[in-house]
Each structure stands twice: as C-alpha cells, then as structure tokens.
Design a protein around this motif. Structure first.
Motif, short mmCIF file in Angstrom:
data_model
loop_
_atom_site.label_atom_id
_atom_site.label_comp_id
_atom_site.label_asym_id
_atom_site.label_seq_id
_atom_site.Cartn_x
_atom_site.Cartn_y
_atom_site.Cartn_z
N GLN A 192 -5.25 9.47 -12.72
CA GLN A 192 -5.01 10.91 -12.82
C GLN A 192 -4.37 11.50 -11.56
OE1 GLN A 192 -5.27 12.15 -15.79
NE2 GLN A 192 -6.07 10.14 -16.40
N ARG A 193 -4.04 10.65 -10.61
CA ARG A 193 -3.45 11.15 -9.36
C ARG A 193 -1.93 11.19 -9.43
NH1 ARG A 193 -6.61 7.83 -4.78
NH2 ARG A 193 -4.85 8.61 -3.55
N LYS A 194 -1.33 11.97 -8.53
CA LYS A 194 0.12 12.06 -8.40
C LYS A 194 0.58 11.10 -7.30
CE LYS A 194 1.31 15.45 -11.30
NZ LYS A 194 1.73 16.77 -10.81
N PRO A 195 1.81 10.61 -7.38
CA PRO A 195 2.30 9.64 -6.40
C PRO A 195 2.19 10.08 -4.95
CG PRO A 195 3.75 9.68 -8.28
CD PRO A 195 2.76 10.78 -8.50
N GLU A 196 2.33 11.39 -4.69
CA GLU A 196 2.28 11.87 -3.30
C GLU A 196 0.92 11.66 -2.65
OE1 GLU A 196 1.23 16.56 -4.35
OE2 GLU A 196 3.29 15.95 -3.97
N THR A 197 -0.12 11.42 -3.46
CA THR A 197 -1.47 11.23 -2.91
C THR A 197 -1.80 9.76 -2.69
OG1 THR A 197 -2.62 11.03 -5.04
CG2 THR A 197 -2.18 13.27 -4.22
N LEU A 198 -0.87 8.86 -3.01
CA LEU A 198 -1.15 7.43 -2.94
C LEU A 198 -0.74 6.83 -1.61
CD1 LEU A 198 0.27 6.36 -6.44
CD2 LEU A 198 -2.08 7.06 -5.89
N SER A 199 -1.47 5.81 -1.18
CA SER A 199 -1.03 5.01 -0.03
C SER A 199 0.13 4.13 -0.49
CB SER A 199 -2.18 4.14 0.48
OG SER A 199 -2.46 3.11 -0.47
N LEU A 200 0.82 3.50 0.46
CA LEU A 200 1.94 2.63 0.10
C LEU A 200 1.48 1.47 -0.78
CD1 LEU A 200 3.87 2.50 3.50
CD2 LEU A 200 4.51 3.74 1.43
N GLY A 201 0.32 0.90 -0.46
CA GLY A 201 -0.20 -0.20 -1.26
C GLY A 201 -0.55 0.22 -2.67
N GLU A 202 -1.16 1.41 -2.80
CA GLU A 202 -1.50 1.93 -4.13
C GLU A 202 -0.24 2.22 -4.93
OE1 GLU A 202 -5.71 4.22 -3.00
OE2 GLU A 202 -3.80 5.28 -2.86
N ALA A 203 0.77 2.82 -4.29
CA ALA A 203 2.02 3.12 -4.98
C ALA A 203 2.71 1.85 -5.46
CB ALA A 203 2.95 3.91 -4.04
N GLN A 204 2.63 0.79 -4.68
CA GLN A 204 3.26 -0.46 -5.11
C GLN A 204 2.53 -1.07 -6.29
OE1 GLN A 204 6.10 -1.53 -5.21
NE2 GLN A 204 6.52 -2.55 -3.28
N ARG A 205 1.22 -0.92 -6.36
CA ARG A 205 0.46 -1.39 -7.52
C ARG A 205 0.88 -0.63 -8.79
NH1 ARG A 205 -4.34 -4.30 -6.54
NH2 ARG A 205 -4.71 -4.66 -4.31
N VAL A 206 1.07 0.67 -8.64
CA VAL A 206 1.48 1.49 -9.78
C VAL A 206 2.89 1.11 -10.23
CG1 VAL A 206 1.96 3.84 -10.58
CG2 VAL A 206 -0.03 3.40 -9.12
N ALA A 207 3.79 0.91 -9.27
CA ALA A 207 5.16 0.50 -9.60
C ALA A 207 5.16 -0.84 -10.33
CB ALA A 207 6.00 0.41 -8.32
N LEU A 208 4.27 -1.72 -9.91
CA LEU A 208 4.15 -3.03 -10.55
C LEU A 208 3.64 -2.88 -11.99
CD1 LEU A 208 4.52 -6.04 -9.95
CD2 LEU A 208 2.19 -6.08 -9.06
N ALA A 209 2.62 -2.04 -12.17
CA ALA A 209 2.09 -1.79 -13.52
C ALA A 209 3.16 -1.20 -14.43
CB ALA A 209 0.87 -0.87 -13.45
N ARG A 210 3.97 -0.27 -13.90
CA ARG A 210 5.03 0.35 -14.71
C ARG A 210 6.06 -0.70 -15.13
NH1 ARG A 210 8.59 5.03 -12.09
NH2 ARG A 210 9.33 3.23 -10.92
N ALA A 211 6.40 -1.61 -14.21
CA ALA A 211 7.36 -2.67 -14.55
C ALA A 211 6.80 -3.61 -15.60
CB ALA A 211 7.74 -3.45 -13.29
N LEU A 212 5.49 -3.86 -15.55
CA LEU A 212 4.85 -4.76 -16.51
C LEU A 212 4.65 -4.11 -17.88
CD1 LEU A 212 2.13 -6.31 -14.17
CD2 LEU A 212 4.15 -7.49 -15.08
N ALA A 213 4.75 -2.78 -17.94
CA ALA A 213 4.48 -2.06 -19.18
C ALA A 213 5.46 -2.41 -20.29
CB ALA A 213 4.51 -0.54 -18.93
N MET A 214 6.64 -2.89 -19.94
CA MET A 214 7.63 -3.25 -20.97
C MET A 214 7.54 -4.73 -21.34
SD MET A 214 11.18 -3.25 -18.77
CE MET A 214 10.91 -1.66 -18.03
N ASP A 215 6.49 -5.41 -20.87
CA ASP A 215 6.31 -6.84 -21.15
C ASP A 215 7.57 -7.63 -20.77
OD1 ASP A 215 3.69 -6.53 -22.24
OD2 ASP A 215 4.62 -5.80 -24.08
N PRO A 216 8.00 -7.54 -19.52
CA PRO A 216 9.27 -8.15 -19.14
C PRO A 216 9.20 -9.68 -19.14
CG PRO A 216 8.11 -7.44 -17.18
CD PRO A 216 7.31 -6.95 -18.36
#
Length: 199
Positions: free
Chosen positions: A122-146
């Motif tokens: 439920q958080r916005k990207p501006e509130t994330l640490s760099l490590g947390e943001a990279q985890r989210v970016a990874l999850a978004r990339a995995l969402a399309m079952d690449p």
C-alpha cells in the motif's frame, strides 16, 4: 533458447560490433564489462527498445530481431527501478498484467511474497528504500511471466545488506527455473550469481 548472432549498433561516437552469444533455458548468464561498454544497449536490443543495425536475435527458434516489444514479453529491470511514482506498490506490480479479474489480487500477493514485499503493497515508491524499490521492480517484471528476465546492474546502487539479500533472491528465482540475463561491471557479482559469464 536465445541465440545472438553478429549484433551491431552504431551511434555518434560509439559502436557496438558483432556481438554473438547464446543462452539455454534455465541459465543465469552474466555479461561482464566496464561502464560504457554497451551492456545496457544489448539488453535494450533484446527487449525490443532499440533496433540493431545488423545481426539477428533468435528466441526459441524464432527470429525476433524486428518483433514488437510487447510480443517478446521479456521482463526488464533497470538499475534505477523506473517505478510509477503515482501508483502504489500493488498497482505497480499489477501494471503489466493483462488479466484484470479477481485472479489479479492473488497473483500480486504471490509475487509480493516471492520477492519479500508483502508489507510494502500500500506504499508509494517515494517511501521505499533502494532495496525495497528494486524488489518491487523485480516483482513487476515477473508479473508478465517472462520467459527471459533482463537485469541491468540491478544491485549497483544498493547497500551491502540489500545487495546480499537481492543476490540471494535472484539465485532463488533462477533455481526455481527463471532464465536470467544480467549485466554488470562487478566481477564478484558475476562469480556469485552466474552459471555462465560473457566478457
């Protein structure tokens, strides 16, 4: 699975010439090279963001050199995360999903659990640490079952603890069957993650 033959691209003051390599399904392949060598450009040509001047890209026996980016379905994660600042973590992860019915929520939860980001939904990207943001970016990339996950220096901007955690997560994803192409200038990172390295 992936066959690159004679890939070349020229810009003013820079040229990438005759790049060839191959990957098998399940590989963790690291391209190792100094900054400015053209590693990111190779990823962008594979993803379909940049059209090569010469050479071919074949995936699963099909020539995809001129195929549209959306038809390739490769996941791409940049060093700077590139999250949508106006969307919550949950909506960032959901963005690539075509299926917007009830199964979306289950998949978002599953992906968040997979990368250790459930508490961030439920958080916005501006509130994330760099490590947390990279985890989210990874999850978004995995969402399309690449079928292929492309990583552009994904650990470069992280602190030591986050780097160790993300390295472990990437190894786990690969062990679970995810094919990964990762570019870096970090020799130690390449040795820690790859089963094959191209220099």
């Amino acid at each position: 699975m992936l066959q690159i033959n004679g890939l070349s691209k020229r810009f003013k003051g820079f040229a990438l010439r005759d790049i060839s390599f191959s990957m098998a399904a399940g590989d963790y392949f690291v391209l190792l090279g100094e900054s400015g060598a053209g590693k990111t450009l190779i990823l962008e040509m594979l993803a379909g963001l940049v059209t090569p001047d010469a050479g071919t890209i074949c995936f699963s026996g099909q020539d995809i050199t001129r195929m549209a980016i959306q038809e390739r379905r490769f996941g791409l994660v940049y060093q700077d995360h590139a999250l949508f600042p106006h969307l919550t973590v949950q909506r960032n992860i959901a963005y690539p999903m075509k299926n917007k019915n009830g199964s979306e929520r289950f998949k978002i939860q599953s992906l968040a659990e997979r990368v250790g980001a459930v508490h961030l939904l439920q958080r916005k990207p501006e509130t994330l640490s760099l490590g947390e943001a990279q985890r989210v970016a990874l999850a978004r990339a995995l969402a399309m079952d690449p079928p292929l996950l492309l990583l552009d220096e994904p650990l470069a901007s992280l602190d030591t603890q986050s780097r160790v955690q993300l390295r472990s997560l990437l190894r786990q994803l690969n062990t679970q069957g995810q094919t990964i192409l990762h570019v870096t200038h970090d020799y130690t990172e390449a040795l820690a993650l790859a089963n094959r390295v191209g220099v």
